[in-house]
Design a protein around this motif. Structure first.
Motif, PDB file in Angstrom:
ATOM      1  N   ASP A 186       0.825  -1.215   0.000  1.00 50.90           N
ATOM      2  CA  ASP A 186       0.000   0.000   0.000  1.00 50.90           C
ATOM      3  C   ASP A 186       0.857   1.262   0.000  1.00 50.90           C
ATOM      4  O   ASP A 186       0.373   2.341  -0.305  1.00 50.90           O
ATOM      5  CB  ASP A 186      -0.916   0.009   1.230  1.00 50.90           C
ATOM      6  CG  ASP A 186      -1.898  -1.155   1.193  1.00 50.90           C
ATOM      7  OD1 ASP A 186      -2.614  -1.289   0.181  1.00 50.90           O
ATOM      8  OD2 ASP A 186      -1.913  -1.948   2.154  1.00 50.90           O
ATOM      9  N   GLY A 187       2.108   1.110   0.387  1.00 53.45           N
ATOM     10  CA  GLY A 187       2.978   2.283   0.394  1.00 53.45           C
ATOM     11  C   GLY A 187       4.406   1.889   0.726  1.00 53.45           C
ATOM     12  O   GLY A 187       4.650   0.819   1.290  1.00 53.45           O
ATOM     13  N   PHE A 188       5.323   2.770   0.335  1.00 54.38           N
ATOM     14  CA  PHE A 188       6.741   2.509   0.589  1.00 54.38           C
ATOM     15  C   PHE A 188       7.287   3.440   1.667  1.00 54.38           C
ATOM     16  O   PHE A 188       7.057   4.655   1.630  1.00 54.38           O
ATOM     17  CB  PHE A 188       7.572   2.770  -0.675  1.00 54.38           C
ATOM     18  CG  PHE A 188       7.532   1.644  -1.672  1.00 54.38           C
ATOM     19  CD1 PHE A 188       8.238   0.467  -1.439  1.00 54.38           C
ATOM     20  CD2 PHE A 188       6.812   1.779  -2.851  1.00 54.38           C
ATOM     21  CE1 PHE A 188       8.218  -0.562  -2.368  1.00 54.38           C
ATOM     22  CE2 PHE A 188       6.787   0.752  -3.780  1.00 54.38           C
ATOM     23  CZ  PHE A 188       7.490  -0.428  -3.541  1.00 54.38           C
ATOM     24  N   ILE A 189       8.015   2.847   2.614  1.00 58.50           N
ATOM     25  CA  ILE A 189       8.897   3.641   3.453  1.00 58.50           C
ATOM     26  C   ILE A 189      10.197   3.706   2.643  1.00 58.50           C
ATOM     27  O   ILE A 189      10.947   2.733   2.565  1.00 58.50           O
ATOM     28  CB  ILE A 189       9.112   2.964   4.822  1.00 58.50           C
ATOM     29  CG1 ILE A 189       7.779   2.899   5.578  1.00 58.50           C
ATOM     30  CG2 ILE A 189      10.176   3.704   5.621  1.00 58.50           C
ATOM     31  CD1 ILE A 189       7.830   2.094   6.869  1.00 58.50           C
ATOM     32  N   CYS A 190      10.406   4.829   1.977  1.00 58.59           N
ATOM     33  CA  CYS A 190      11.524   4.914   1.032  1.00 58.59           C
ATOM     34  C   CYS A 190      12.853   5.057   1.780  1.00 58.59           C
ATOM     35  O   CYS A 190      12.897   5.573   2.893  1.00 58.59           O
ATOM     36  CB  CYS A 190      11.336   6.108   0.104  1.00 58.59           C
ATOM     37  SG  CYS A 190       9.983   5.872  -1.053  1.00 58.59           S
ATOM     38  N   PRO A 191      13.920   4.591   1.145  1.00 59.01           N
ATOM     39  CA  PRO A 191      15.215   4.569   1.830  1.00 59.01           C
ATOM     40  C   PRO A 191      15.693   5.964   2.216  1.00 59.01           C
ATOM     41  O   PRO A 191      15.494   6.922   1.474  1.00 59.01           O
ATOM     42  CB  PRO A 191      16.150   3.933   0.812  1.00 59.01           C
ATOM     43  CG  PRO A 191      15.460   4.041  -0.503  1.00 59.01           C
ATOM     44  CD  PRO A 191      13.994   4.051  -0.210  1.00 59.01           C
ATOM     45  N   GLY A 192      16.354   6.055   3.371  1.00 59.42           N
ATOM     46  CA  GLY A 192      16.824   7.344   3.867  1.00 59.42           C
ATOM     47  C   GLY A 192      18.155   7.744   3.274  1.00 59.42           C
ATOM     48  O   GLY A 192      18.290   8.793   2.639  1.00 59.42           O
ATOM     49  N   HIS A 193      19.147   6.877   3.442  1.00 61.43           N
ATOM     50  CA  HIS A 193      20.501   7.252   2.992  1.00 61.43           C
ATOM     51  C   HIS A 193      20.600   7.285   1.473  1.00 61.43           C
ATOM     52  O   HIS A 193      21.264   8.154   0.908  1.00 61.43           O
ATOM     53  CB  HIS A 193      21.533   6.292   3.589  1.00 61.43           C
ATOM     54  CG  HIS A 193      21.617   6.369   5.080  1.00 61.43           C
ATOM     55  ND1 HIS A 193      21.886   5.287   5.892  1.00 61.43           N
ATOM     56  CD2 HIS A 193      21.445   7.417   5.910  1.00 61.43           C
ATOM     57  CE1 HIS A 193      21.870   5.676   7.153  1.00 61.43           C
ATOM     58  NE2 HIS A 193      21.615   6.955   7.192  1.00 61.43           N
ATOM     59  N   VAL A 194      19.927   6.341   0.801  1.00 59.17           N
ATOM     60  CA  VAL A 194      19.913   6.365  -0.668  1.00 59.17           C
ATOM     61  C   VAL A 194      19.351   7.702  -1.147  1.00 59.17           C
ATOM     62  O   VAL A 194      19.885   8.345  -2.052  1.00 59.17           O
ATOM     63  CB  VAL A 194      19.082   5.182  -1.228  1.00 59.17           C
ATOM     64  CG1 VAL A 194      18.725   5.407  -2.693  1.00 59.17           C
ATOM     65  CG2 VAL A 194      19.837   3.864  -1.061  1.00 59.17           C
ATOM     66  N   SER A 195      18.271   8.152  -0.470  1.00 59.37           N
ATOM     67  CA  SER A 195      17.609   9.388  -0.892  1.00 59.37           C
ATOM     68  C   SER A 195      18.465  10.626  -0.643  1.00 59.37           C
ATOM     69  O   SER A 195      18.315  11.633  -1.332  1.00 59.37           O
ATOM     70  CB  SER A 195      16.274   9.542  -0.170  1.00 59.37           C
ATOM     71  OG  SER A 195      15.452   8.426  -0.430  1.00 59.37           O
ATOM     72  N   LEU A 212       1.039   4.689  -5.682  1.00 57.23           N
ATOM     73  CA  LEU A 212       1.391   4.201  -4.342  1.00 57.23           C
ATOM     74  C   LEU A 212       1.990   5.332  -3.508  1.00 57.23           C
ATOM     75  O   LEU A 212       2.732   6.181  -4.016  1.00 57.23           O
ATOM     76  CB  LEU A 212       2.404   3.057  -4.448  1.00 57.23           C
ATOM     77  CG  LEU A 212       1.865   1.730  -5.001  1.00 57.23           C
ATOM     78  CD1 LEU A 212       3.003   0.719  -5.112  1.00 57.23           C
ATOM     79  CD2 LEU A 212       0.767   1.190  -4.105  1.00 57.23           C
ATOM     80  N   ALA A 213       1.655   5.305  -2.213  1.00 53.68           N
ATOM     81  CA  ALA A 213       2.166   6.311  -1.281  1.00 53.68           C
ATOM     82  C   ALA A 213       3.648   6.081  -1.010  1.00 53.68           C
ATOM     83  O   ALA A 213       4.100   4.935  -0.951  1.00 53.68           O
ATOM     84  CB  ALA A 213       1.382   6.236   0.024  1.00 53.68           C
ATOM     85  N   CYS A 214       4.398   7.171  -0.855  1.00 50.73           N
ATOM     86  CA  CYS A 214       5.830   7.078  -0.557  1.00 50.73           C
ATOM     87  C   CYS A 214       6.212   8.121   0.483  1.00 50.73           C
ATOM     88  O   CYS A 214       5.864   9.293   0.332  1.00 50.73           O
ATOM     89  CB  CYS A 214       6.664   7.366  -1.814  1.00 50.73           C
ATOM     90  SG  CYS A 214       6.620   6.079  -3.055  1.00 50.73           S
ATOM     91  N   VAL A 215       6.948   7.692   1.514  1.00 53.50           N
ATOM     92  CA  VAL A 215       7.515   8.660   2.454  1.00 53.50           C
ATOM     93  C   VAL A 215       8.981   8.296   2.681  1.00 53.50           C
ATOM     94  O   VAL A 215       9.309   7.146   2.987  1.00 53.50           O
ATOM     95  CB  VAL A 215       6.751   8.677   3.803  1.00 53.50           C
ATOM     96  CG1 VAL A 215       7.443   9.608   4.789  1.00 53.50           C
ATOM     97  CG2 VAL A 215       5.303   9.104   3.602  1.00 53.50           C
ATOM     98  N   ILE A 216       9.839   9.287   2.495  1.00 51.22           N
ATOM     99  CA  ILE A 216      11.266   9.088   2.760  1.00 51.22           C
ATOM    100  C   ILE A 216      11.512   9.428   4.220  1.00 51.22           C
ATOM    101  O   ILE A 216      11.145  10.526   4.666  1.00 51.22           O
ATOM    102  CB  ILE A 216      12.120   9.997   1.853  1.00 51.22           C
ATOM    103  CG1 ILE A 216      11.907   9.620   0.385  1.00 51.22           C
ATOM    104  CG2 ILE A 216      13.600   9.902   2.240  1.00 51.22           C
ATOM    105  CD1 ILE A 216      12.481  10.632  -0.594  1.00 51.22           C
ATOM    106  N   THR A 217      12.119   8.512   4.941  1.00 52.27           N
ATOM    107  CA  THR A 217      12.240   8.753   6.380  1.00 52.27           C
ATOM    108  C   THR A 217      13.625   8.430   6.918  1.00 52.27           C
ATOM    109  O   THR A 217      14.457   7.812   6.253  1.00 52.27           O
ATOM    110  CB  THR A 217      11.152   7.960   7.142  1.00 52.27           C
ATOM    111  OG1 THR A 217      11.093   8.438   8.476  1.00 52.27           O
ATOM    112  CG2 THR A 217      11.464   6.473   7.177  1.00 52.27           C
ATOM    113  N   GLY A 218      13.862   8.874   8.165  1.00 57.36           N
ATOM    114  CA  GLY A 218      15.124   8.627   8.848  1.00 57.36           C
ATOM    115  C   GLY A 218      15.086   7.326   9.634  1.00 57.36           C
ATOM    116  O   GLY A 218      14.202   6.490   9.436  1.00 57.36           O
TER     117      GLY A 218
END
Lengths: 361, 335
Positions: A186-195, A212-218
């Motif tokens: 349903d959604g991605f917790i997108c990579p932090g360091h890659v981003s 799809l939902a995406c949030v880049i996080t620490g």
């Protein structure tokens, strides 16, 4: 500890967990792509703070987990080549190849050293002119710039005894492969360091093409919980997009300088990912002008192709189709001390994190 | 004595004699005639008996050296078994070319540490091997302690019950992180020293003043995580630890954050876990805190009936997870 404690404050965490409970109205499956997130999620016991409808699944973001068995076999063959020293990140030491690991090869007399950076491997080459030093270049956009800068330095210094056995990979094509493969997400917790390197723009295709939902996080508990809350809100607002929660490190454009180094040294190529097969433009290869630093081209190291253990379901785990405890080998034949699949080796591997930390049997 | 140890110092002749006399026997208070065995009088039916080899790299580190470590480690193995450490045997494997003055420094700190701990180094052995056949210096110490019968249960853990409290005598991970920083030449400023220390006086004070100790073990390789998992397995009970209660110094936390290590799985050389009867835990805590080696003591958890054989950590962030037995090696040759 400054910059850490404020992101681990219990009150904030409980408040976020409470907001998640109140906002979650159904079932959600979120994939964390980055191995660092997998490790943090389990280490901080995040699943124990979530309502039962929220399922977190691990993606292919642990560098050693997606490294093909053949690559390990080639490294081991190289390490036994006369005059060659392999200078590797410690994570690779225990990854099982077809018959052994680098760790076992070292015990068998191969010259294998653990380094903390590509540059440290180059320094070994400088101080040991009699050795050909090979650095196993693995990892994603996070480690590739470091390899690139090191290769550029070796080139500018005219170093002739430093090589990389390159298996760098890039993340967005693998995420697309997983979506297309039909894993329910349903959604991605997108990579932090890659981003930090690529910028958030690298993931824009996901909401655009796949809604799809995406949030880049620490990597702190408040980061991860905030990201989950943001994903739920994107879904309830029916407004999938790429949001940056990790705004203390990530920008839309990313680290342009690092991208330039990567582009100068590498070009995209098709690459084999353990568990996912060959992914179009899923990897990086050294550009022609740096071929002298390519260990693959400089040493004759043909090894027979082997398929991984057919019982091991690392592939399904890396695609998010199965959970570690659904594998018959999990915690029986496959444990951190004697891993069968790569997901049990690295601290960032889903099976390892699950084995070490999971309290919900 | 020549400046460097040579193979002839291990040849059994005059130079060997000079080495033993010049470096070891005087410092260790050994008396002539040198016999093949030390003859000891042991006034008890029970003795505790232990041995350990020390191969640490680097051999000198902030807070100690391989010699101090070799005494403290063996003293602690005896003390946590409830015994009074009495006698130590020390065997040295020395690489040809090792500096005599370094060997003297190491022997002196062994002598100092043994005297402070109240043990005697009564016998030993010296071998010299060719360059490259060992790395500078390896030491093996073997210890004997007198064990009173009422403490014989301590190492077996057979009195450990649900509700017992776990007490640690200070911060976790200082030895490992000190060695890591010294070894790697990390460009971090790590204001830390190893916790390397003999714990027998503190433990004696606890045992002399309270009979509520159900188990003790020192927290060396594998750290707190390894010992708690061993205890859970030995007793078939569960253990719950409150992460907030475990003292961890800031530099240890910092380096572990950067390198991805768990401070609770890092090695120590002066830390013990005491399992105490619930009603006695606070008293034992106060006794420990009254000793220099225990001034930062803290109650960190409890033995339970839940999840037999497993260690559960209530993390400082409010989540719950297993604290598992560490596997593999974080760093070789740490002790």
């Amino acid at each position: 500890m400054k910059y850490v404690d404020e992101f681990r404050e219990k009150k904030l965490i409980m408040n976020l967990a409470d907001q998640i409970k109140r906002s979650a109205t159904g079932e959600y499956t979120f994939m964390e792509v980055c191995g660092g997130h997998t490790a943090a999620i389990h280490r901080f016991g995040i699943p124990s703070l979530l309502p039962p409808g929220i399922k977190l699944i691990s993606g292919p973001g642990c560098p050693v987990c997606v490294t093909a068995v053949d690559y390990i076999d080639r490294l081991i063959a190289l390490s036994f080549t006369r005059g060659v020293a392999v200078a590797t990140f410690g994570d690779l030491m225990r990854v099982p190849g077809t018959v052994s690991s680098l760790s076992e090869a070292r015990a068998g007399g191969a010259d294998i050293r653990v380094v903390l950076s590509a540059y440290e491997a180059l320094e070994i080459a400088w101080s040991h002119h009699d050795l050909n030093v090979v650095f196993p270049a693995i990892g994603f956009e996070t480690t590739a710039p470091g390899t690139a800068v090191t290769v550029l330095k070796a080139a500018s210094e005219g170093t002739e005894n430093f090589f990389v056995l390159n298996a760098h990979k890039v993340m967005p094509p693998a995420m697309e492969e997983i979506i297309r493969g039909g894993t329910h997400i349903d959604g991605f917790i997108c990579p932090g360091h890659v981003s930090v390197i690529t910028g958030s723009s690298a993931f824009e295709f996901i909401p655009r093409n796949y809604s799809l939902a995406c949030v880049i996080t620490g990597f702190e508990p408040t980061d991860i919980l905030s990201a989950i809350l943001m994903l739920i809100r994107q879904i309830s607002d029916n407004n999938p997009r790429v949001e940056i929660q990790y705004n203390r490190a990530v920008t839309p454009a990313g680290n342009v300088k690092a991208q330039e180094f990567m582009n100068e040294v590498f070009e995209p190529c098709d690459a084999e990912w353990r568990g996912l097969g060959v992914i179009n433009s899923g990897g990086l290869t050294l550009r022609e002008k740096f071929v002298n630093f390519d260990a693959g081209a400089s040493f004759n190291i043909e090894v027979p192709h082997h398929e991984p253990d057919p019982v091991c379901i690392c592939g399904e785990i890396l695609r998010g189709v199965s959970r570690p405890d659904e594998c018959v080998l999990f915690a029986t034949a496959c444990m951190p001390v004697h891993p069968v699949g790569a997901c049990m080796v690295s601290d960032e591997g889903a099976c390892n994190a699950f084995f070490k930390y999971h309290v919900h049997e | 004595m020549s400046e460097k140890i040579s193979l002839s110092h291990g040849g059994g002749g005059r130079q060997t004699h000079d080495l033993i006399q010049g470096v070891f026997t005087k410092r260790f208070g050994m008396k002539d005639p040198m016999t093949d065995s030390a003859i000891l009088t042991v006034p008890s039916a029970m003795i505790a008996f232990t041995t350990d080899s020390y191969v640490i790299d680097p051999i000198f580190f902030p807070g100690g050296n391989i010699g101090k470590l070799a005494i403290c480690g063996t003293v602690n193995d005896l003390a946590v078994s409830g015994a009074d450490p009495k006698y130590i045997a020390a065997a040295f494997i020395i690489e040809e070319g090792f500096g005599t003055s370094d060997l003297e420094k190491i022997a002196s700190s062994m002598a100092d540490e043994a005297e402070a701990a109240g043990v005697k180094i009564v016998t030993g052995d010296t071998k010299v091997v060719e360059k490259g056949q060992c790395d500078r210096l390896f030491i093996t110490t073997t210890g004997v302690g007198i064990l009173r019968e009422e403490y014989a249960h301590i190492s077996s853990a057979n009195r450990v019950r649900s509700g017992d409290r776990l007490i640690i005598n200070g911060s976790s991970g200082n030895h490992a992180v000190t060695i890591l920083a010294a070894r790697r030449n990390l460009t971090f400023d790590v204001p830390l020293i190893s916790d390397c220390a003999a714990l027998n006086h503190m433990i004696r004070k606890v045992l002399d003043n309270n009979d509520g100790v159900h188990f003790m073990r020192d927290l060396t390789r594998g750290g707190l995580a390894a010992v708690l998992n061993e205890l859970a397995a030995m007793t078939g009970r569960g253990i719950t630890v409150e992460e907030d209660s475990v003292p961890v110094d800031e530099p240890v936390r910092g380096l572990c954050e950067i390198l991805g290590f768990d401070p609770l799985a890092m090695a120590n050389e002066g830390k013990v876990i005491v399992v105490a009867a619930p009603g006695e835990a606070d008293k034992i805590l106060n006794i420990m805190r009254s000793c220099p080696e225990g001034k930062d003591s803290s109650i960190i958890g409890i033995v339970t009936e839940e999840r037999p054989g497993r260690v559960v950590l209530n993390s400082s962030t409010g989540g719950t997870r297993f604290l598992d037995m560490p596997s593999g090696i974080q760093l070789p040759r740490i002790c």
